[in-house]
Write a protein that holds these residues in place. Structure first.
Motif, short mmCIF file in Angstrom:
data_model
loop_
_atom_site.label_atom_id
_atom_site.label_comp_id
_atom_site.label_asym_id
_atom_site.label_seq_id
_atom_site.Cartn_x
_atom_site.Cartn_y
_atom_site.Cartn_z
N UNK A 27 -16.73 -48.88 32.57
CA UNK A 27 -14.92 -49.56 32.71
C UNK A 27 -14.03 -48.81 31.03
N UNK A 44 -10.25 -51.30 44.26
CA UNK A 44 -9.85 -50.96 43.06
C UNK A 44 -8.88 -49.90 42.66
N UNK A 89 -8.00 -60.34 39.02
CA UNK A 89 -7.91 -61.08 38.10
C UNK A 89 -7.10 -60.54 36.96
N UNK A 124 -9.25 -53.10 31.03
CA UNK A 124 -9.48 -53.82 31.69
C UNK A 124 -10.92 -54.23 32.18
N UNK A 125 -10.93 -55.41 32.84
CA UNK A 125 -12.24 -55.89 33.04
C UNK A 125 -12.98 -55.17 34.47
N UNK A 126 -14.70 -55.27 34.90
CA UNK A 126 -14.61 -54.78 35.56
C UNK A 126 -14.70 -54.17 37.23
N UNK A 127 -13.87 -56.07 37.63
CA UNK A 127 -14.01 -56.29 38.41
C UNK A 127 -14.82 -57.17 39.24
#
Lengths: 421, 421
Positions: free
Chosen positions: B128, A214, A271, B103-106
């Motif tokens: 996050x 990421x 995402x 943002x989302x944590x992935x």
């Protein structure tokens, strides 16, 4: 025996056959929603006068079989259906097997018609499942009804099966086999475009997890994009497919551009547009030749993926993960000179005045479960076309449904034999 | 003015600052779930004694602004928060702006800690949003509280803003601007790793729809795989990125490997392992230089995609569709010798005894909305690091939060001026 009466009856039923197919298409029997289409089948079986066996699959009854591979736990409300026409005794029995489940319709914008309308136009019926394989199932029912309506008394039994789960690995047909249904031969009218397929390609579903790292999209160079790494995996799969199809000598595959395809059916990664994704999930199916074992092909794919690190060191520290899940179709084959092949070929010759084209199927069917699991000779022969299966604007020619019904009725007469009174 | 008291106060609050940051991280403020983290902010603003303005954005109030680009309709329950510290009058005002959304944590498996735990270890806080940009927001609140606690009376106003929607295009900051909040300067403590960014890259989200042709996986040669076609689009985007970054001469980009990255953040295609997918959806972000216009870059990408058909005729009959959606960050810039830059640079020099590193930001911020939409000079300066933003195991060094708070407090004193009593 003179089959004129049977033939005439079949051709007199064109309107009814189209209507039945439309009703089946209008019930969207994608996985988990098979019940309403099965209700149409049940109603028709009752009308014909078949002995019905309707049951919900219990996972525990089938999960220990070596061919069991299914990621669905709950079959409640969506039964398997079997309709038996008992013979007079002393003849060979036959299974006539069709699956009621259809694959999803895909991008609806690509369809010129509502995929679940069953539009009838220019001799064709359109819709998801028309060719794969509700049209084939209609041909089976038409053949059985023709025999019944014209008073043909068979010695052997006809076991008509309308199963679920074919598109996901065959839990429906496996459940029917383990419930005790066997026979001396089986016809599955998957879309062969009226060719005879004594050999069927097997196939397996696979899932590959590809790792990335990421990062914020604005500094994407700090991360490793799983999409880019996934593309390398796709290329590697393309190379493997090429290698596996280079030296196929079996003449039954002579007309097939890629005998044992590897299909990349799904690629999902990321995402958030502004993030570098750290995981890509690739799903697909790999074809298994009648000469191969599932285990051998599993190893070949695993080995192929291990080679990724030769070209890209990233994969050395971040190897991909290979999973086998969901669908799994055993390959199957009988000899071209098997008596069952001879019976069906003769029936074809009578109807068309020319010998059938004999090929190997480019896809897996439930036939492998019957032949490898039940030692039943299986022939795939049906009215649809492979090109149309799983495609937008899927359709079937009504004429071919009637023709295949005629061949199947005639083959049943030859195989199960007639009791003359 | 001697800032010793302010500095001492800030360094005495390390434990409290860490605790506040942990509370903010523990409230998972991904898009649409910002309310609980905002409640933590509101509580802290009350404690400091700021005049609060808490409101839910109404789409109708902002949707007609040319910078509006947002695919979210419902902001209810997730307010913007502003806390004002009124000055004595006669000084320049300052906006201190931080976004609360993360943002989302992935892929959670890539994290060594729970991404919403806020673990404090070895001088770092993990989670996050730690670096992007709850750590920056804590620095802002620490600076404001330090000024208040040590009795510094400013002439100009401080307008502290905790906004939503930065990660999706800036609707929160736009709403604050259109509500009437303006100032003579603005600091946004996005993760610059204590560098000063007078120029900010803009960026836009794009979506590309790539067509294929459905088929059954076993005869995949009858179809056209949208994943394979999508890969060609990815390659084309990679080439465009290379071309756009070849001749960047601005020295502020000297240390940035790719000044204006194109990030492929999402690739989705296919629903069924045994089907050839007929649609691939690619989403990403394209960087926009401070010297460029959004419209110019839009055209460049469109033109690039039109070229796909040169190498592959498929695209001639099946051109890809380009959509601009969601996030859209205006680029921004002020001159390096602007008085506001001088004030912040001097503050930095006082704290670190060395001049700041001045660069251009590799990502878009809400700064473009303030500078292009409100004519407010904007500097990005914060304690986090770009490498850690949007990544697994995101973290921030506590020391840098304190240092940046000290610089910001000092810059505010210089910019807003002090009323001596």
């Amino acid at each position: 025996m003179d089959n004129t009466a049977v033939k005439e009856w079949i051709y007199s039923q064109e309107t009814q056959a189209v209507r039945l197919l439309q009703k089946l298409i209008q019930e969207k029997s994608v996985r988990g929603q098979e019940s309403k289409a099965q209700a149409v089948i049940i109603e028709k079986c009752r009308e014909i006068g078949l002995q019905l066996d309707i049951w919900e699959i219990q996972k525990k009854d089938i999960m220990n079989h070596p061919f069991y591979r299914c990621d669905r736990d709950d079959f409640s409300g969506n039964p398997n259906v079997i309709g038996v026409l008992k013979g007079q005794g002393g003849g060979r029995s036959i299974i006539l097997n069709g699956h009621i489940d259809v694959v999803p319709e895909g991008d609806e914008a690509a369809w010129n018609v509502d995929p679940f309308s069953g539009v009838h136009r220019n001799g064709k019926v359109f819709g998801r499942g028309a060719t794969d394989m509700k049209g084939g199932t209609v041909a089976l029912l038409l053949a059985i009804e023709a025999l019944k309506a014209t008073g043909v008394l068979l010695k052997g039994d006809i076991i008509f099966q309308s199963v679920i789960e074919e598109e996901s690995g065959g839990a429906g047909t496996l459940a029917a086999l383990l419930r005790g249904y066997t026979a001396d031969g089986a016809i599955i009218p998957e879309p062969t475009n009226l060719k005879l397929f004594p050999k069927q390609q097997g196939s397996m579903w696979f899932r590959i997890l590809v790792k990335g790292k990421q990062a914020h999209g604005g500094t994407r160079y700090e991360g490793v994009n799983a999409i880019e790494k996934g593309l390398e995996v796709v290329k590697r799969l393309q190379d493997l497919e090429k290698k596996r199809n280079e030296n196929v000598l079996d003449p039954l595959y002579g007309n097939i551009p890629i005998p044992f395809p590897i299909n990349i059916g799904k690629f999902e990664s990321g995402k958030w547009p502004s993030s570098v994704p750290d995981l890509a999930v690739i799903e697909g199916r790999i074809g298994v030749g009648p000469h191969e074992t599932m285990e051998g092909v599993e190893k070949e794919l695993q080995y192929c993926l291990e080679g990724l690190s030769e070209k890209d060191r990233w994969f050395e520290d971040h190897p991909v993960t290979l999973e086998w899940f969901g669908g799994r179709w055993q390959p199957g084959s009988i000899e071209s000179d098997h008596p069952f092949m001879e019976a069906v070929s003769e029936a074809y010759l009578e109807v068309f005045d020319s010998p059938p084209v004999i090929e190997a199927s480019p896809w897996g069917t439930d036939g492998g479960i019957l032949s490898k699991g039940g030692n039943i000779p299986v022939i795939i022969f049906g009215p649809g076309t492979t090109e149309s299966a799983h495609d937008a604007n899927e359709f079937i020619e009504v004429r071919k449904i009637l023709q295949s019904a005629e061949v199947i009725a005639s083959a049943v007469i030859k195989w199960c034999e007639v009791e003359y009174q």
